[in-house]
Design a protein around this motif. Sequence first.
Motif: not given
Length: 134
Positions: A42-48
């Motif tokens: 999720r961090i990678e996928q949504y650019g957090f």
Amino acid sequence: MPQLIPFEKRLVGIEKVETLNARDLHAFLHVKQRFNDWITKRIEQYGFSEGIDFTPYYESSTGAVHPIEYFITFDMAKQLSMVERNAKGREARQYFIACEKQLREQPITHGDLLVQMAEAYRRIEAEQAAQKDA
């Protein structure tokens, strides 16, 4: 309002904001994927971004491996809740919106104002020091 997922103010980057443990959100959302795989994807996928959306920390444990935990901001928690696309995700997102509204309505005390001013001063000093080093 009952606390569905515990949260408290913590330092993320240079700002003290309301955060929660990502593992608590993962459990609340009933995500079937293993926590470490879910959060890193999720961090990678949504650019957090670390220091803006979350701060990692190492939970002390008795074993040789110290798992990475994450304190995440309400904004990150709302987005993670939305992308799960289920009833628990909608419930969590509404919960965070209600919490933010309640927190905004609380009066600011003199002590809170002093803390905010001190944090702003530290931020300015850090920015000035970074500019000198550049």
